[in-house]
Design a protein around this motif. Structure first.
Motif, mmCIF file in Angstrom:
data_model
loop_
_atom_site.group_PDB
_atom_site.id
_atom_site.type_symbol
_atom_site.label_atom_id
_atom_site.label_comp_id
_atom_site.label_asym_id
_atom_site.label_seq_id
_atom_site.Cartn_x
_atom_site.Cartn_y
_atom_site.Cartn_z
ATOM 1 N N PHE A 379 -22.556 13.140 2.011
ATOM 2 C CA PHE A 379 -22.196 11.802 2.495
ATOM 3 C C PHE A 379 -23.251 11.299 3.472
ATOM 4 C CE2 PHE A 379 -20.223 9.486 6.073
ATOM 5 C CZ PHE A 379 -19.974 8.291 5.405
ATOM 6 N N TYR A 432 -15.956 4.691 7.590
ATOM 7 C CA TYR A 432 -16.348 5.443 6.401
ATOM 8 C C TYR A 432 -16.477 4.513 5.192
ATOM 9 C CZ TYR A 432 -15.792 8.628 2.415
ATOM 10 O OH TYR A 432 -15.952 9.295 1.231
ATOM 11 N N GLU A 436 -19.511 3.433 2.428
ATOM 12 C CA GLU A 436 -19.335 3.666 0.997
ATOM 13 C C GLU A 436 -19.412 2.367 0.192
ATOM 14 O OE1 GLU A 436 -18.375 7.505 -0.341
ATOM 15 O OE2 GLU A 436 -20.083 6.657 0.706
ATOM 16 N N GLU A 469 -11.686 10.003 0.801
ATOM 17 C CA GLU A 469 -12.915 10.582 0.272
ATOM 18 C C GLU A 469 -12.674 11.149 -1.132
ATOM 19 O OE1 GLU A 469 -14.546 13.639 2.675
ATOM 20 O OE2 GLU A 469 -16.251 14.023 1.347
#
Length: 555
Positions: A379, A432, A436, A469
């Motif tokens: 990541f 996060y 993404e 995730e």
């Protein structure tokens, strides 16, 4: 035609001088708008000289002088304000008056008026928050053209004999309006190029900040001490090419690299009042060396001329500072300041991680593996590549993504915190997801619909992040288009279901470390809420995957 060519030659000499001066520190003050006396004095001196040169380079016509003096007067007012504009115009006008001729008084009045016109436009644009238009070539062309029209009217009505004045205006009006307007616009174009150089430097700094992130991530702050601080300071100094870099704790200098390292020595107490102020007030302090003077507290001969002091924060407490310095011949840009703040946030996260490492023996082996699963190297690698690519086209967006990356890791490192609110958990998830979404672009659509009355509910730390995730890594990332992740709540008897749903339908129970995070989430939910809150998974292949748990009402 001969007069136009002559004035254009004057203009070319003007521009050559302006270009040569743009390579020197003399031009630095006029690249920014400031109310400081030193700044205004620099503008006055520079454009007064251009005013006088415009007269000397002029061409004699019927006991008058066709010239490019207006460029200095108008631009002096435009960049320095009405007081500076009048002062520049008056200086150029008095000089012209001393040369005599039947237009001497009219030229003195008109030159002062031109400086005032530039100054009035300066005030108008600042009042309406349009400061950037002060450096617009069309604006400069227009105001200079208007100022020249007014000058011609003043000459026609003030100069005596009037018949001779009117005849002079007919001869010089068009050439002077064209030459001065075009010359002022090209002069401003030189200034714009100079500003572009600084902005290019800032963009380069942004890219370097990303490299700092990549290099410094590997430095583990097991302790916030001189050894580790020296490594990080070295990385920042090598990548940014600033004058010097310093890292301090709350009491002493831990590392100093660059100009001034002969008297700024590690393990010596902090001597700067501004550094102590930044620590005590928990705020960034910028000493630009222009409006806010910087003077080294250890040596009067120090070559450093400006400083940016940024607190290093762990949770809500300040543990030290990172300080970036520039020499007196260089300036910080606003983007550099933002990037430096991002670097400080990253270092704060690393320091927080170091504190966690000191306490890791208090955690179980499985909790350690869960943290390792959350701080996913893939990541991080993908995030840095994404930010690096975006920096080329949108530095501001890259800066925002770096901030989200810092917040994400900062939250990840709070593993010793047993519970947090749902609101805090969602904030972590948003950081996060921002990264993404930037990575997958239009391949990932995210929706978060959680009732606000649930925000203060407590739940185990890192409950949602592994679920989200998993939805992306093993779900939507395998779709060519149209990936969707939806996080929402659904009221039921006894509480609310918190649901993470994707539209891929690719979920599989992983026995490898990839599935360890999900298993630990399930274990922690059961330990905290009981078996009623264990994870429930429903899958319709190639249609959707839902992972949900119960958030009990009484908690």
């Amino acid at each position: 035609m001969d007069l136009i060519l002559s004035l254009l030659q004057q203009m070319c000499v003007y521009l050559v001088l302006a270009y040569m001066l743009s390579k020197t520190p003399l031009f630095l003050p006029i690249l920014n708008i400031s109310s400081r006396l030193e700044h205004k004095l620099s503008i006055y001196v520079l454009f007064s000289l251009f005013c006088i040169l415009g007269t000397y380079f002029g061409q004699q016509i019927n006991d008058a002088i066709a010239n490019t003096r207006a460029i200095g007067a108008v631009m002096g007012g435009l960049l320095g304000g009405p007081v500076v504009g009048v002062a520049v115009g008056l200086t150029g006008g008095i000089h012209r008056y001393t040369l005599g001729g039947f237009t001497d008084l009219a030229c003195a009045i008109s030159t002062t008026t031109e400086g005032l016109i530039g100054g009035i436009l300066h005030l108008f644009l600042l009042k309406h928050y349009k400061k950037e238009l002060l450096f617009s070539t069309p604006v400069v062309f227009s105001v200079t053209f208007c100022a020249e029209v007014i000058q011609m009217l003043i000459i026609a009505f003030v100069a005596q004999p009037q018949t001779q004045a009117i005849e002079l205006v007919r001869t010089i009006a068009a050439p002077m309006m064209i030459a001065n307007s075009v010359g002022a616009a090209l002069f401003m174009s030189i200034l714009q190029d100079k500003k572009s150089i600084y902005e290019s430097y800032s963009a380069a700094f942004s890219r370097k900040a990303l490299r700092i992130t990549e290099r410094s991530v590997g430095i583990q702050f097991h302790e916030f001490n001189r050894h580790h601080a020296q490594k990080v300071a070295r990385v920042i100094y090598e990548e940014t090419n600033v004058g010097a870099v310093s890292i301090t704790d709350r009491n002493k200098i831990l590392a100093f690299i660059g100009v001034g390292d002969d008297h700024h020595r590690p393990d010596t107490p902090i001597s700067s009042d501004k550094t102590i102020e930044a620590i005590e007030k928990n705020e960034i302090i910028y000493l630009d060396g222009i409006e806010k003077p910087y003077q080294c507290s250890l040596s009067k001969t120090c070559k450093l001329g400006s400083a940016l002091i940024i607190p290093l924060r762990v949770d809500d407490r300040v543990i030290g500072t990172i300080k970036l310095y520039e020499c007196k011949s260089k300036l910080f840009s606003s983007i550099n300041m933002s990037m430096a703040e991002g670097i400080a946030q990253l270092l704060s996260s690393q320091i927080l991680h170091g504190e966690y490492q000191q306490k890791k023996m208090l955690l179980s082996r499985l909790e350690m593996k869960l943290l390792q699963a959350q701080i996913n190297p893939h990541f991080l690698f993908n995030a840095l590549n994404t930010i690096s690519a975006i920096t080329r086209t949108d530095p501001e967006k890259a800066r925002i993504l770096i901030q989200h990356l810092s917040r994400f890791f900062r939250s990840n490192l709070k593993q010793n915190v047993e519970t947090i609110t749902l609101s805090e958990e969602l904030s972590h998830i948003k950081s996060y997801l921002m990264i993404e979404q930037a990575r997958f672009s239009d391949r990932l659509e995210v929706g978060i619909n959680i009732d606000s009355e649930l925000f203060e509910k407590q739940l185990p730390t890192f409950t949602l992040q592994p679920l989200v995730e998993n939805a992306i890594k093993h779900g939507t990332s395998n779709l060519l288009t149209g990936g969707k992740v939806h996080i929402y709540n659904q009221p039921v008897q006894g509480g609310d279901l918190i649901i993470v749903e994707d539209n891929a339908g690719r979920f599989e129970h992983h026995a490898s470390s990839d599935g360890l995070g999900i298993k630990m989430v399930n274990k922690r939910l059961i330990n905290y809420f009981g078996h009623q809150s264990q994870l429930q998974t429903s899958v319709e292949p190639d249609v959707f995957t839902k992972i949900q748990f119960l958030l009990p009402r009484e908690y």
